[in-house]
Write an enzyme that holds these catalytic residues in place. Structure first.
Site, PDB file in Angstrom:
ATOM      1  CE  LYS A 157       5.131  16.842 -14.540  1.00 30.59           C
ATOM      2  NZ  LYS A 157       5.346  15.547 -15.134  1.00 30.59           N
ATOM      3  CD  GLU A 165       6.765  15.149 -22.690  1.00 29.86           C
ATOM      4  OE1 GLU A 165       6.031  16.161 -22.701  1.00 29.86           O
ATOM      5  OE2 GLU A 165       6.319  13.979 -22.622  1.00 29.86           O
ATOM      6  CE  LYS A 214      -0.626  13.205 -14.857  1.00 26.76           C
ATOM      7  NZ  LYS A 214      -0.903  13.614 -16.254  1.00 26.76           N
ATOM      8  NE  ARG A 268       0.422  16.359 -13.250  1.00 29.04           N
ATOM      9  CZ  ARG A 268       1.105  15.613 -12.415  1.00 29.04           C
ATOM     10  NH1 ARG A 268       0.767  15.584 -11.147  1.00 29.04           N
ATOM     11  NH2 ARG A 268       2.130  14.890 -12.823  1.00 29.04           N
ATOM     12  CG  HIS A 279       0.812  14.232 -23.806  1.00 31.37           C
ATOM     13  ND1 HIS A 279       1.584  15.322 -24.136  1.00 31.37           N
ATOM     14  CD2 HIS A 279       1.581  13.481 -22.969  1.00 31.37           C
ATOM     15  CE1 HIS A 279       2.755  15.233 -23.520  1.00 31.37           C
ATOM     16  NE2 HIS A 279       2.794  14.124 -22.819  1.00 31.37           N
ATOM     17  CG  ASN A 331      -2.381  15.669 -20.215  1.00 30.50           C
ATOM     18  OD1 ASN A 331      -1.351  15.088 -19.876  1.00 30.50           O
ATOM     19  ND2 ASN A 331      -3.471  15.691 -19.460  1.00 30.50           N
ATOM     20  CD  GLU A 370      -4.069  15.201 -15.987  1.00 27.78           C
ATOM     21  OE1 GLU A 370      -2.855  14.979 -15.859  1.00 27.78           O
ATOM     22  OE2 GLU A 370      -4.784  14.647 -16.828  1.00 27.78           O
ATOM     23  CG  HIS A 405      -0.845   9.268 -24.779  1.00 27.43           C
ATOM     24  ND1 HIS A 405      -1.490   9.535 -23.596  1.00 27.43           N
ATOM     25  CD2 HIS A 405       0.464   9.450 -24.510  1.00 27.43           C
ATOM     26  CE1 HIS A 405      -0.613   9.871 -22.663  1.00 27.43           C
ATOM     27  NE2 HIS A 405       0.581   9.835 -23.196  1.00 27.43           N
ATOM     28  CG  HIS A 461       5.889   9.811 -24.238  1.00 26.02           C
ATOM     29  ND1 HIS A 461       4.517   9.694 -24.236  1.00 26.02           N
ATOM     30  CD2 HIS A 461       6.160  10.947 -23.535  1.00 26.02           C
ATOM     31  CE1 HIS A 461       3.984  10.699 -23.579  1.00 26.02           C
ATOM     32  NE2 HIS A 461       4.956  11.477 -23.134  1.00 26.02           N
ATOM     33  NE  ARG A 506      -4.035  -2.121   1.844  1.00 22.65           N
ATOM     34  CZ  ARG A 506      -3.928  -3.210   2.595  1.00 22.65           C
ATOM     35  NH1 ARG A 506      -3.029  -3.280   3.554  1.00 22.65           N
ATOM     36  NH2 ARG A 506      -4.740  -4.230   2.410  1.00 22.65           N
TER      37      ARG A 506
HETATM   38  P1  NAD Z   1      12.804   5.230 -21.783  1.00 26.37           P
HETATM   39  O1  NAD Z   1      12.713   5.144 -20.324  1.00 26.37           O
HETATM   40  O2  NAD Z   1      12.283   4.091 -22.586  1.00 26.37           O
HETATM   41  O3  NAD Z   1      14.311   5.494 -22.173  1.00 26.37           O
HETATM   42  C1  NAD Z   1      14.651   5.540 -23.547  1.00 26.37           C
HETATM   43  C2  NAD Z   1      15.827   4.598 -23.851  1.00 26.37           C
HETATM   44  O4  NAD Z   1      17.034   5.187 -23.359  1.00 26.37           O
HETATM   45  C3  NAD Z   1      15.720   3.232 -23.162  1.00 26.37           C
HETATM   46  O5  NAD Z   1      16.194   2.250 -24.030  1.00 26.37           O
HETATM   47  C4  NAD Z   1      16.673   3.369 -21.966  1.00 26.37           C
HETATM   48  O6  NAD Z   1      17.197   2.148 -21.560  1.00 26.37           O
HETATM   49  C5  NAD Z   1      17.744   4.261 -22.537  1.00 26.37           C
HETATM   50  N1  NAD Z   1      18.489   5.073 -21.584  1.00 26.37           N
HETATM   51  C6  NAD Z   1      18.019   5.661 -20.456  1.00 26.37           C
HETATM   52  N2  NAD Z   1      18.973   6.412 -19.907  1.00 26.37           N
HETATM   53  C7  NAD Z   1      20.067   6.290 -20.677  1.00 26.37           C
HETATM   54  C8  NAD Z   1      21.369   6.844 -20.639  1.00 26.37           C
HETATM   55  N3  NAD Z   1      21.725   7.738 -19.705  1.00 26.37           N
HETATM   56  N4  NAD Z   1      22.258   6.488 -21.591  1.00 26.37           N
HETATM   57  C9  NAD Z   1      21.895   5.619 -22.590  1.00 26.37           C
HETATM   58  N5  NAD Z   1      20.674   5.084 -22.690  1.00 26.37           N
HETATM   59  C10 NAD Z   1      19.771   5.425 -21.753  1.00 26.37           C
HETATM   60  O7  NAD Z   1      12.062   6.528 -22.358  1.00 26.37           O
HETATM   61  P2  NAD Z   1      11.955   8.023 -21.822  1.00 26.37           P
HETATM   62  O8  NAD Z   1      11.875   8.855 -23.039  1.00 26.37           O
HETATM   63  O9  NAD Z   1      12.961   8.327 -20.779  1.00 26.37           O
HETATM   64  O10 NAD Z   1      10.532   8.004 -21.081  1.00 26.37           O
HETATM   65  C11 NAD Z   1       9.338   7.754 -21.801  1.00 26.37           C
HETATM   66  C12 NAD Z   1       8.289   7.273 -20.827  1.00 26.37           C
HETATM   67  O11 NAD Z   1       8.007   8.296 -19.882  1.00 26.37           O
HETATM   68  C13 NAD Z   1       6.968   6.917 -21.480  1.00 26.37           C
HETATM   69  O12 NAD Z   1       6.510   5.711 -20.979  1.00 26.37           O
HETATM   70  C14 NAD Z   1       6.052   8.035 -21.081  1.00 26.37           C
HETATM   71  O13 NAD Z   1       4.710   7.651 -21.024  1.00 26.37           O
HETATM   72  C15 NAD Z   1       6.601   8.390 -19.728  1.00 26.37           C
HETATM   73  N6  NAD Z   1       6.283   9.756 -19.269  1.00 26.37           N
HETATM   74  C16 NAD Z   1       5.755   9.899 -18.029  1.00 26.37           C
HETATM   75  C17 NAD Z   1       5.477  11.157 -17.536  1.00 26.37           C
HETATM   76  C18 NAD Z   1       4.984  11.314 -16.122  1.00 26.37           C
HETATM   77  O14 NAD Z   1       4.612  12.426 -15.745  1.00 26.37           O
HETATM   78  N7  NAD Z   1       5.014  10.259 -15.325  1.00 26.37           N
HETATM   79  C19 NAD Z   1       5.739  12.285 -18.314  1.00 26.37           C
HETATM   80  C20 NAD Z   1       6.272  12.112 -19.582  1.00 26.37           C
HETATM   81  C21 NAD Z   1       6.544  10.835 -20.055  1.00 26.37           C
HETATM   82  N1  GLY Z   2       3.383  14.739 -18.141  1.00 25.52           N
HETATM   83  C1  GLY Z   2       2.107  15.207 -17.780  1.00 25.52           C
HETATM   84  C2  GLY Z   2       1.922  15.359 -16.309  1.00 25.52           C
HETATM   85  O1  GLY Z   2       2.789  15.061 -15.535  1.00 25.52           O
HETATM   86  O2  GLY Z   2       0.885  15.768 -15.881  1.00 25.52           O
END
Ligand code: NAD
Ligand code: GLY
Length: 350
Positions: free
Chosen positions: A220, A184, A142, A234, A241, A238, A230, A245, A257, A120
């Protein structure tokens, strides 16, 4: 090291700077009384950085466990999420232990969701290693995994105790992955800060990386501080997005993404200009920014495919969905559309 505070339901620091991986043990000890932690990472980041993180944690008196899963968005699913929880349970992690999410947004979202739900809720910290994770996903709480029906459909709001962003880790990012973070960043500038967009269009972002991450985090943090869950403000985060998405989903997560958000912002601006929500010029600004950072602008999918994918988006609320449009560069608003309106918006976007 620079620090930005996030004042959500809990307040926490976001530390930004070079060399922070080697200081993570001491910094973690300052925010937790636990001395046991599980480092969750992926198959690319683990071999690059987990050794240094482990050494620093051990030096600070922690006993770290390591869990690694195969890199990539296609692994942000219930199976891997379940195996992370099983790993915690098999190693008898308790609610007084903590989780370290070491990696990009996929690691952060999934380790964060595991932290939110294991027993939890246990404490976790984010250690983003991509430009995208540092500038967006590690901040704001998130957490989620994807379901077959769509992106991020199972998740929770669960704020980290700390975010530790070592900007040196970006040196090993492939150019395309760095560009994901630029998408972003451009989004934050387009919705909140016209001057920041001007800076991004002229400065050397690699040379100013700590400053750029910091401005992203400030933007942010301000939004999350106002509307953590949100309900209103917030939603502006998006921007790009809804159709972004949909593009990710249509591609089977072959389009990343950040790239999908880049295309999604261009589509949203084209539709908004054509439908009279945005003044002329917003599309040109997005096209120029995407071009500068090597992001695509063309959508490989037709209106029917996009619309069908978009109607499964979690931003849908009963029979309507909020899409974000620019009132001008640096200022955005949401527009509520019914399903016919979403279809018209999607058609106008292409
Ligand atoms: P990712 O985590 O898939 O990383 C991209 C690639 O880079 C992967 O293969 C990873 O292994 C590699 N990598 C990571 N760090 C590295 C480094 N320092 N050197 C070499 N390779 C490295 O993708 P991302 O773009 O970091 O994140 C995308 C994700 O984030 C999506 O799932 C998206 O939905 C999510 N997201 C979430 C929020 C939120 O508010 N929670 C906001 C935006 C995006
Ligand atoms: N990336 C959108 C949010 O965090 O709300």
């Amino acid at each position: 090291m620079e620090t930005v505070m996030v004042n959500a339901s809990s307040a926490y620091p976001v530390h930004i700077g070079g060399g922070l991986l080697d200081r993570c043990g001491g910094l973690l000890a300052a925010v937790t009384s636990s001395r046991r932690c599980a480092v969750v990472t992926d198959s690319t980041v683990g071999p690059l950085y987990a050794g240094r993180v482990r050494a620093s944690l051990e030096e600070a008196g922690f006993t770290p466990l390591l869990y690694s899963f195969p890199a990539g968005e296609q692994n942000k699913n219930l199976t891997i999420y379940g195996s992370i929880l099983e790993f915690f349970a098999q190693n008898r992690l308790t609610r007084s232990d903590c989780i370290v999410a070491l990696g990009g947004g996929v690691v952060g979202d999934m380790a964060g969701f595991a932290a939110a739900t294991y027993q939890r809720g246990v404490d976790y910290i984010q250690m983003p290693t991509t430009f995208l994770a540092a500038s967006d996903s590690s901040v704001g709480g998130k957490t989620a995994v994807d379901l077959a029906a769509g992106k991020n459909l199972a998740g929770a709001f669960w704020q980290p105790k700390m975010v530790l962003c070592d900007t040196d880790t970006f040196r090993t990012l492939p150019a395309d992955t760095f560009a994901d973070g630029a998408a972003e960043t451009v989004k934050h500038a387009l919705i909140k800060d016209r001057d920041f967009l001007g800076f991004l269009m002229t400065a050397d972002v690699h040379q100013s990386i700590a400053q750029v991450v910091r401005r992203n985090v400030e933007i942010k943090a301000a939004v999350v501080g106002e509307d953590e869950f949100e309900r209103g403000a917030r939603k502006l985060l998006n921007f790009g997005h809804t159709l972004g998405h949909a593009i990710e989903k249509c591609s089977g997560y072959g389009v990343t993404h950040g790239h999908a958000v880049g295309i999604g912002m261009a589509l949203a601006c084209r539709a908004a200009e054509r439908l009279g929500y945005s003044p002329a010029g917003t599309l040109d600004a997005v096209l120029a920014a995407n071009g500068r950072f090597g992001l695509p602008v063309q959508c490989p999918y037709g209106a029917d495919e996009l619309y069908n994918a978009a109607t499964g988006d979690k931003k849908r609320d009963g029979g309507s969905i909020d899409v974000v449009v620019l009132e001008e560069i640096g200022r955005a608003k949401t527009v509520r559309l019914d399903m016919d309106g979403l279809r018209a918006f999607t058609e106008a976007a292409l």
